[in-house]
Design a protein around this motif. Structure first.
Motif, PDB file in Angstrom:
ATOM      1  N   ARG A  31      34.061  55.324   0.881  1.00  0.00           N
ATOM      2  CA  ARG A  31      33.779  54.717  -0.486  1.00  0.00           C
ATOM      3  C   ARG A  31      32.653  55.468  -1.436  1.00  0.00           C
ATOM      4  NH1 ARG A  31      31.652  50.586   2.729  1.00  0.00           N
ATOM      5  NH2 ARG A  31      29.535  49.957   2.294  1.00  0.00           N
ATOM      6  N   PRO A  32      32.343  55.362  -2.503  1.00  0.00           N
ATOM      7  CA  PRO A  32      31.167  55.991  -3.161  1.00  0.00           C
ATOM      8  C   PRO A  32      29.770  55.675  -2.480  1.00  0.00           C
ATOM      9  CG  PRO A  32      32.592  55.200  -4.849  1.00  0.00           C
ATOM     10  CD  PRO A  32      33.024  54.679  -3.467  1.00  0.00           C
ATOM     11  N   ILE A  33      29.022  56.574  -2.466  1.00  0.00           N
ATOM     12  CA  ILE A  33      27.648  56.262  -1.892  1.00  0.00           C
ATOM     13  C   ILE A  33      26.557  56.311  -3.077  1.00  0.00           C
ATOM     14  CG2 ILE A  33      25.798  57.322  -0.619  1.00  0.00           C
ATOM     15  CD1 ILE A  33      28.062  58.965   0.982  1.00  0.00           C
ATOM     16  N   ARG A  34      25.723  55.253  -2.927  1.00  0.00           N
ATOM     17  CA  ARG A  34      24.652  54.803  -4.083  1.00  0.00           C
ATOM     18  C   ARG A  34      23.370  55.764  -3.832  1.00  0.00           C
ATOM     19  NH1 ARG A  34      20.810  49.690  -5.327  1.00  0.00           N
ATOM     20  NH2 ARG A  34      20.896  49.668  -2.954  1.00  0.00           N
ATOM     21  N   LEU A  45      14.158  65.632 -12.023  1.00  0.00           N
ATOM     22  CA  LEU A  45      14.889  64.935 -10.661  1.00  0.00           C
ATOM     23  C   LEU A  45      16.223  64.548 -11.008  1.00  0.00           C
ATOM     24  CD1 LEU A  45      11.964  62.606  -9.366  1.00  0.00           C
ATOM     25  CD2 LEU A  45      12.233  65.217  -8.924  1.00  0.00           C
ATOM     26  N   ASP A  46      16.532  64.099 -12.093  1.00  0.00           N
ATOM     27  CA  ASP A  46      17.724  63.613 -12.532  1.00  0.00           C
ATOM     28  C   ASP A  46      18.651  65.100 -12.342  1.00  0.00           C
ATOM     29  OD1 ASP A  46      20.082  61.771 -13.499  1.00  0.00           O
ATOM     30  OD2 ASP A  46      19.538  62.588 -15.372  1.00  0.00           O
ATOM     31  N   ALA A  47      18.310  66.112 -13.103  1.00  0.00           N
ATOM     32  CA  ALA A  47      19.022  67.259 -13.188  1.00  0.00           C
ATOM     33  C   ALA A  47      19.499  67.998 -11.760  1.00  0.00           C
ATOM     34  CB  ALA A  47      18.435  68.328 -14.014  1.00  0.00           C
ATOM     35  N   LEU A  48      18.098  67.713 -10.818  1.00  0.00           N
ATOM     36  CA  LEU A  48      18.030  68.159  -9.561  1.00  0.00           C
ATOM     37  C   LEU A  48      19.256  67.344  -8.827  1.00  0.00           C
ATOM     38  CD1 LEU A  48      16.917  69.818  -6.988  1.00  0.00           C
ATOM     39  CD2 LEU A  48      15.450  67.742  -6.738  1.00  0.00           C
ATOM     40  N   MET A  49      19.291  66.065  -8.743  1.00  0.00           N
ATOM     41  CA  MET A  49      20.201  65.385  -7.797  1.00  0.00           C
ATOM     42  C   MET A  49      21.738  65.430  -8.595  1.00  0.00           C
ATOM     43  SD  MET A  49      18.676  65.173  -5.545  1.00  0.00           S
ATOM     44  CE  MET A  49      20.291  64.631  -4.398  1.00  0.00           C
ATOM     45  N   ARG A  50      21.762  65.451  -9.843  1.00  0.00           N
ATOM     46  CA  ARG A  50      23.084  65.594 -10.496  1.00  0.00           C
ATOM     47  C   ARG A  50      23.906  67.065  -9.825  1.00  0.00           C
ATOM     48  NH1 ARG A  50      24.906  62.171 -14.126  1.00  0.00           N
ATOM     49  NH2 ARG A  50      23.437  60.957 -14.972  1.00  0.00           N
ATOM     50  N   THR A  51      23.114  68.046  -9.605  1.00  0.00           N
ATOM     51  CA  THR A  51      23.346  69.398  -9.248  1.00  0.00           C
ATOM     52  C   THR A  51      23.875  69.192  -7.618  1.00  0.00           C
ATOM     53  OG1 THR A  51      22.322  70.617 -10.790  1.00  0.00           O
ATOM     54  CG2 THR A  51      23.142  71.850  -8.847  1.00  0.00           C
ATOM     55  N   VAL A  52      22.593  68.591  -6.807  1.00  0.00           N
ATOM     56  CA  VAL A  52      22.847  68.731  -5.243  1.00  0.00           C
ATOM     57  C   VAL A  52      23.781  67.836  -4.918  1.00  0.00           C
ATOM     58  CG1 VAL A  52      21.654  68.635  -3.184  1.00  0.00           C
ATOM     59  CG2 VAL A  52      20.698  69.876  -5.012  1.00  0.00           C
ATOM     60  N   GLY A  53      23.642  66.521  -5.681  1.00  0.00           N
ATOM     61  CA  GLY A  53      24.480  65.246  -5.208  1.00  0.00           C
ATOM     62  C   GLY A  53      25.879  65.430  -5.616  1.00  0.00           C
ATOM     63  N   LYS A  54      26.236  66.237  -6.536  1.00  0.00           N
ATOM     64  CA  LYS A  54      27.658  66.372  -6.998  1.00  0.00           C
ATOM     65  C   LYS A  54      28.362  67.227  -5.999  1.00  0.00           C
ATOM     66  CE  LYS A  54      30.722  68.223 -10.549  1.00  0.00           C
ATOM     67  NZ  LYS A  54      31.422  69.390  -9.834  1.00  0.00           N
ATOM     68  N   ALA A  55      27.475  68.332  -5.682  1.00  0.00           N
ATOM     69  CA  ALA A  55      27.948  69.429  -4.446  1.00  0.00           C
ATOM     70  C   ALA A  55      28.249  68.632  -3.148  1.00  0.00           C
ATOM     71  CB  ALA A  55      27.135  70.554  -4.309  1.00  0.00           C
ATOM     72  N   ALA A  56      27.376  67.886  -2.878  1.00  0.00           N
ATOM     73  CA  ALA A  56      27.216  67.057  -1.548  1.00  0.00           C
ATOM     74  C   ALA A  56      28.174  66.179  -1.413  1.00  0.00           C
ATOM     75  CB  ALA A  56      25.721  66.472  -1.255  1.00  0.00           C
ATOM     76  N   GLN A  62      33.420  61.766  -1.286  1.00  0.00           N
ATOM     77  CA  GLN A  62      33.174  60.724  -1.894  1.00  0.00           C
ATOM     78  C   GLN A  62      32.170  60.826  -2.864  1.00  0.00           C
ATOM     79  OE1 GLN A  62      34.780  57.813  -2.127  1.00  0.00           O
ATOM     80  NE2 GLN A  62      35.987  57.791  -0.480  1.00  0.00           N
ATOM     81  N   PRO A  63      31.803  60.564  -4.132  1.00  0.00           N
ATOM     82  CA  PRO A  63      30.641  60.691  -5.048  1.00  0.00           C
ATOM     83  C   PRO A  63      29.568  59.890  -4.854  1.00  0.00           C
ATOM     84  CG  PRO A  63      32.365  59.042  -6.086  1.00  0.00           C
ATOM     85  CD  PRO A  63      32.811  59.554  -4.724  1.00  0.00           C
ATOM     86  N   LEU A  64      28.296  60.693  -5.197  1.00  0.00           N
ATOM     87  CA  LEU A  64      26.966  59.997  -5.036  1.00  0.00           C
ATOM     88  C   LEU A  64      26.936  59.424  -6.608  1.00  0.00           C
ATOM     89  CD1 LEU A  64      26.889  61.827  -2.421  1.00  0.00           C
ATOM     90  CD2 LEU A  64      24.553  61.942  -2.966  1.00  0.00           C
ATOM     91  N   ILE A  65      26.728  57.927  -6.625  1.00  0.00           N
ATOM     92  CA  ILE A  65      26.438  57.538  -7.966  1.00  0.00           C
ATOM     93  C   ILE A  65      24.984  57.064  -8.185  1.00  0.00           C
ATOM     94  CG2 ILE A  65      27.239  55.544  -9.220  1.00  0.00           C
ATOM     95  CD1 ILE A  65      29.395  57.085  -8.559  1.00  0.00           C
ATOM     96  N   MET A  66      24.427  57.461  -9.048  1.00  0.00           N
ATOM     97  CA  MET A  66      22.954  57.400  -9.449  1.00  0.00           C
ATOM     98  C   MET A  66      22.742  56.123  -9.740  1.00  0.00           C
ATOM     99  SD  MET A  66      22.310  60.626  -9.228  1.00  0.00           S
ATOM    100  CE  MET A  66      21.236  62.063 -10.225  1.00  0.00           C
ATOM    101  N   ASP A  67      21.622  55.227  -9.462  1.00  0.00           N
ATOM    102  CA  ASP A  67      21.095  54.233  -9.488  1.00  0.00           C
ATOM    103  C   ASP A  67      19.526  54.295  -9.916  1.00  0.00           C
ATOM    104  OD1 ASP A  67      20.328  51.532  -9.779  1.00  0.00           O
ATOM    105  OD2 ASP A  67      20.864  51.026  -7.650  1.00  0.00           O
ATOM    106  N   TYR A  68      19.335  54.470 -11.007  1.00  0.00           N
ATOM    107  CA  TYR A  68      18.132  54.445 -11.435  1.00  0.00           C
ATOM    108  C   TYR A  68      17.015  53.398 -11.200  1.00  0.00           C
ATOM    109  CZ  TYR A  68      20.240  58.594 -13.496  1.00  0.00           C
ATOM    110  OH  TYR A  68      21.311  59.755 -13.667  1.00  0.00           O
ATOM    111  N   PHE A 274      24.340  68.017   2.828  1.00  0.00           N
ATOM    112  CA  PHE A 274      23.293  68.516   1.949  1.00  0.00           C
ATOM    113  C   PHE A 274      23.130  70.108   2.281  1.00  0.00           C
ATOM    114  CE2 PHE A 274      22.726  64.196   1.127  1.00  0.00           C
ATOM    115  CZ  PHE A 274      22.760  64.105  -0.434  1.00  0.00           C
ATOM    116  N   ALA A 275      23.173  70.391   3.627  1.00  0.00           N
ATOM    117  CA  ALA A 275      22.734  71.689   3.949  1.00  0.00           C
ATOM    118  C   ALA A 275      23.722  72.796   3.358  1.00  0.00           C
ATOM    119  CB  ALA A 275      22.627  71.968   5.679  1.00  0.00           C
ATOM    120  N   GLN A 276      25.177  72.352   3.589  1.00  0.00           N
ATOM    121  CA  GLN A 276      25.890  73.081   3.056  1.00  0.00           C
ATOM    122  C   GLN A 276      26.308  73.158   1.588  1.00  0.00           C
ATOM    123  OE1 GLN A 276      29.477  71.024   4.834  1.00  0.00           O
ATOM    124  NE2 GLN A 276      29.314  72.348   6.622  1.00  0.00           N
ATOM    125  N   ALA A 277      25.790  72.055   0.916  1.00  0.00           N
ATOM    126  CA  ALA A 277      25.664  71.987  -0.638  1.00  0.00           C
ATOM    127  C   ALA A 277      24.508  73.045  -1.158  1.00  0.00           C
ATOM    128  CB  ALA A 277      25.381  70.690  -1.010  1.00  0.00           C
TER     129      ALA A 277
END
Length: 325
Positions: A31-34, A45-56, A62-68, A274-277
């Motif tokens: 299931r998605p990861i928070r 930081l938002d831009a960083l993790m939108r890029t890295v999180g999407k690839a990971a 499963q998608p990484l869903i941002m919780d601010y 994350f290493a692969q991403a």
């Protein structure tokens, strides 16, 4: 007829746990990861993790869903991760300030990043930069420090607040250089940049941003030095502080963490994702545009980075006697 109860020998139990862990890891994630973020939407930081999180997320399936959860120098987000279930479905983004803040504040969170959270992997790092304003006439780093030594207390520097990385790092370099300059705290990078441009302060030590670098490009301010041991690809051609302060080496870093007690099979799977991403050329290019360098690590390497940071500031803060309300 009596039946004998099964005896779980240590070897048998270890084998069963290994099989169980492998089974859990094979099914994870389903299931998605928070992803709990320490800063609001729209920033670096938002831009960083939108890029890295999407690839990971694509690697994990499963998608990484941002919780601010911004606030308290990132500690609110870290607390949210710490109290979550250690099941791999809540991750957080850690940064230097989360090590410094509990050491500086008289009250507030006592959460210890080196003990109370499980490290997964670094994702990016970068230099801080010593910027000087139009009121500084010295053309290079050595002449600037020579001038500061001859004008003790007359050099003013801005920071984003007492106890922040910019404040502490500027004081650390001053102590190593044998100079004394006067601290002027501001609420954020933009107000201190305004003061630098106006000549109200002579320097500031902060991270790279598009806004700051625009003024460097227009020659209104100067990038005098980077805090890393060697030149950084983030600001090519800018000398390291180590050319005048031997051994000086400091980077800002960002890394993924999970709740304490998350099964090793899951943290290892996350670390690999994350290493692969971070090896993907498009991800590395996107991170570079943010003024950072994509950087993965093992869990042990990340833990060592946190421990080194903690030891540095425990020692330095004790010497400086700096605290913040």
């Amino acid at each position: 007829m009596q039946t004998k109860a099964k005896t779980w020998t240590p070897c048998l139990l270890a084998g069963w746990l290994a099989v169980f862990s492998a089974t859990v890891a094979a099914a994870y994630p389903d299931r998605p990861i928070r992803l709990v973020m320490p800063a609001p939407p729209g920033g670096t930081l938002d831009a960083l993790m939108r890029t890295v999180g999407k690839a990971a997320g694509e690697i994990l399936g499963q998608p990484l869903i941002m919780d601010y959860r911004p606030g308290a120098a990132g500690m609110l987000s870290l607390q949210e991760v710490a109290k979550s279930q250690p099941d791999g479905y809540t991750l957080g983004l850690a940064l230097n300030a989360m090590v410094i803040t509990p050491l500086v504040q008289k009250s507030g969170s006592t959460l210890d990043l080196s003990k109370d959270i499980d490290p997964i992997s670094l994702v990016a790092s970068g230099p801080m930069v010593l910027f000087t304003g139009p009121s500084v006439q010295e053309p290079d780093l050595r002449s600037f420090f020579d001038h500061a030594k001859n004008h003790q207390g007359d050099i003013f520097y801005g920071s984003s607040g007492v106890g922040g990385p910019g404040h502490l790092l500027t004081e650390l370099m001053a102590r190593q250089a044998g100079v004394h300059w006067t601290h002027v705290p501001f609420k954020g990078q933009n107000p201190q940049l305004t003061a630098l441009l106006a000549g109200d302060v002579h320097l500031m030590v902060t991270t790279v941003s598009d806004t700051v670098m625009q003024y460097v490009a227009s020659r209104k301010i100067k990038a005098m030095a980077v805090t890393t041991l060697e030149e950084s690809p983030v600001v090519p051609g800018v000398p390291p502080l180590s050319t005048v302060l031997p051994g000086f080496d400091y980077s800002v870093w960002f890394g993924m963490v999970a709740a304490k007690g998350t099964p090793p099979a899951l943290t290892q799977r996350l670390q690999l994702a994350f290493a692969q991403a971070l090896q993907q050329p498009e991800v590395r290019a996107s991170v570079a545009r943010l003024g950072l360098v994509a950087k993965s690590s093992t869990q042990r390497e990340f833990a060592d980075t946190v421990a080194k940071e903690s030891a540095l500031w425990r020692r330095t803060l004790k010497d400086m006697n700096i605290t913040s309300e």
